[in-house]
Write a protein that holds these residues in place. Structure first.
Motif, PDB file in Angstrom:
ATOM      1  N   ASN A 109       0.831  -1.211   0.000  1.00 40.13           N
ATOM      2  CA  ASN A 109       0.000   0.000   0.000  1.00 40.13           C
ATOM      3  C   ASN A 109       0.864   1.259   0.000  1.00 40.13           C
ATOM      4  O   ASN A 109       0.534   2.253  -0.661  1.00 40.13           O
ATOM      5  N   SER A 112       2.126   1.787  -3.492  1.00 39.07           N
ATOM      6  CA  SER A 112       1.043   2.328  -4.321  1.00 39.07           C
ATOM      7  C   SER A 112       0.832   3.811  -4.036  1.00 39.07           C
ATOM      8  O   SER A 112       0.588   4.614  -4.957  1.00 39.07           O
ATOM      9  N   SER A 113       0.938   4.189  -2.770  1.00 34.79           N
ATOM     10  CA  SER A 113       0.782   5.593  -2.387  1.00 34.79           C
ATOM     11  C   SER A 113       1.878   6.455  -2.995  1.00 34.79           C
ATOM     12  O   SER A 113       1.608   7.506  -3.582  1.00 34.79           O
ATOM     13  N   GLN A 115       3.584   5.846  -5.622  1.00 37.55           N
ATOM     14  CA  GLN A 115       3.403   5.916  -7.073  1.00 37.55           C
ATOM     15  C   GLN A 115       2.253   6.841  -7.473  1.00 37.55           C
ATOM     16  O   GLN A 115       2.192   7.299  -8.617  1.00 37.55           O
ATOM     17  N   SER A 116       1.360   7.108  -6.518  1.00 39.00           N
ATOM     18  CA  SER A 116       0.258   8.039  -6.793  1.00 39.00           C
ATOM     19  C   SER A 116       0.659   9.486  -6.500  1.00 39.00           C
ATOM     20  O   SER A 116      -0.115  10.413  -6.770  1.00 39.00           O
ATOM     21  N   GLY A 117       1.861   9.668  -5.916  1.00 40.68           N
ATOM     22  CA  GLY A 117       2.359  11.021  -5.711  1.00 40.68           C
ATOM     23  C   GLY A 117       2.338  11.537  -4.295  1.00 40.68           C
ATOM     24  O   GLY A 117       2.666  12.707  -4.058  1.00 40.68           O
ATOM     25  N   LYS A 124       2.617  15.419  -0.337  1.00 39.15           N
ATOM     26  CA  LYS A 124       2.899  15.340  -1.771  1.00 39.15           C
ATOM     27  C   LYS A 124       4.397  15.151  -2.032  1.00 39.15           C
ATOM     28  O   LYS A 124       5.244  15.663  -1.311  1.00 39.15           O
ATOM     29  N   VAL A 128       7.714  11.284  -8.882  1.00 40.11           N
ATOM     30  CA  VAL A 128       6.987  10.067  -8.505  1.00 40.11           C
ATOM     31  C   VAL A 128       7.748   8.836  -8.998  1.00 40.11           C
ATOM     32  O   VAL A 128       8.135   8.770 -10.173  1.00 40.11           O
ATOM     33  N   ASP A 130       8.405   4.874 -10.202  1.00 44.25           N
ATOM     34  CA  ASP A 130       7.687   3.926 -11.058  1.00 44.25           C
ATOM     35  C   ASP A 130       8.234   2.538 -10.762  1.00 44.25           C
ATOM     36  O   ASP A 130       9.316   2.177 -11.225  1.00 44.25           O
ATOM     37  N   GLY A 158      -1.573  -3.937  -4.664  1.00 43.58           N
ATOM     38  CA  GLY A 158      -0.680  -3.481  -5.721  1.00 43.58           C
ATOM     39  C   GLY A 158       0.312  -4.492  -6.250  1.00 43.58           C
ATOM     40  O   GLY A 158       1.081  -4.176  -7.164  1.00 43.58           O
TER      41      GLY A 158
END
Length: 211
Positions: A109, A112-113, A115-117, A124, A128, A130, A158
């Protein structure tokens, strides 16, 4: 390596890099302290080999884990294998304090966070990562229903591929894959080459899920 002599590892990887897809780099496997796999992963990239970086939750809290993940991204490392990790009591520093601030699903998780920025705290990011995150699964688990359920949870968090515990029982692995195939994610079947009968007995006695 347990030490700074990286030459034997790089020599082996140079011999094998044209015959394998990737090298799995353990994170102080079975809680036995060794060189940080992040450094080795970068060295393999420079050698033209593909690393899979193991990330465990045993030794670092969520701040340190996220920092390492951003560092891995900056070094060009994208393949991650996420796991909770073995308790330090089983390793060569048994008095070491375990952390386990996250566990495998929490780690996925967190990736995934990122990678979402945003980080786990909701802050923030400037840039980001990958990643290609994977997780582990045990086809020989005593409770296969629970293992399949946990596999599904890891996918939801994820995970896009899985590596298994070492497989020696093809029938048990077949029963596992009959159920896991519906998830439609790659499963890399683990196998450890046996060097001796003593090694086989040790795996049988001390490593859960291996028979």
């Amino acid at each position: 390596p347990k030490g700074t002599d990286i030459a034997p590892l790089l020599g082996k990887s140079d011999l094998l890099k044209h015959a394998v897809v990737a090298f799995n780099l353990t994170d102080s496997h079975t809680s036995r302290m060794s060189m940080a796999p992040l450094a080795v992963a970068r060295l393999l990239l420079e050698q033209g080999a593909e690393p899979i970086l193991q990330v465990t939750c045993r030794d670092r809290n969520r701040i340190a884990i996220q920092a390492d993940l951003l560092g891995a991204s900056a070094l060009g490392i994208s393949n991650l294998l996420c796991m909770t990790g073995d308790h330090p009591s089983s390793g060569d520093h048994p008095d070491s304090k375990p952390v386990f601030d996250l566990e495998a699903i929490g780690l996925l998780n967190a990736i995934s966070s990122l990678q979402s920025g945003v980080d786990v705290g909701g802050n923030k990011l400037r840039g980001v990562p990958d990643f290609y995150p994977g997780a582990v699964v045990n086809p020989g688990a005593d409770d296969l229903d629970k293992e399949i359920q946990r596999m599904e949870q890891k996918i939801e968090a994820g995970a896009v591929f899985f590596q298994t515990q070492a497989v020696y029982d093809s029938d048990a692995f077949g029963r596992f894959m009959a159920r896991a195939r519906s998830f439609n994610v790659p499963v890399l079947a683990g196998h450890i080459m046996l060097k001796s009968s003593n090694m086989a007995r040790n795996l049988n006695a001390n490593v859960p899920g291996i028979s």
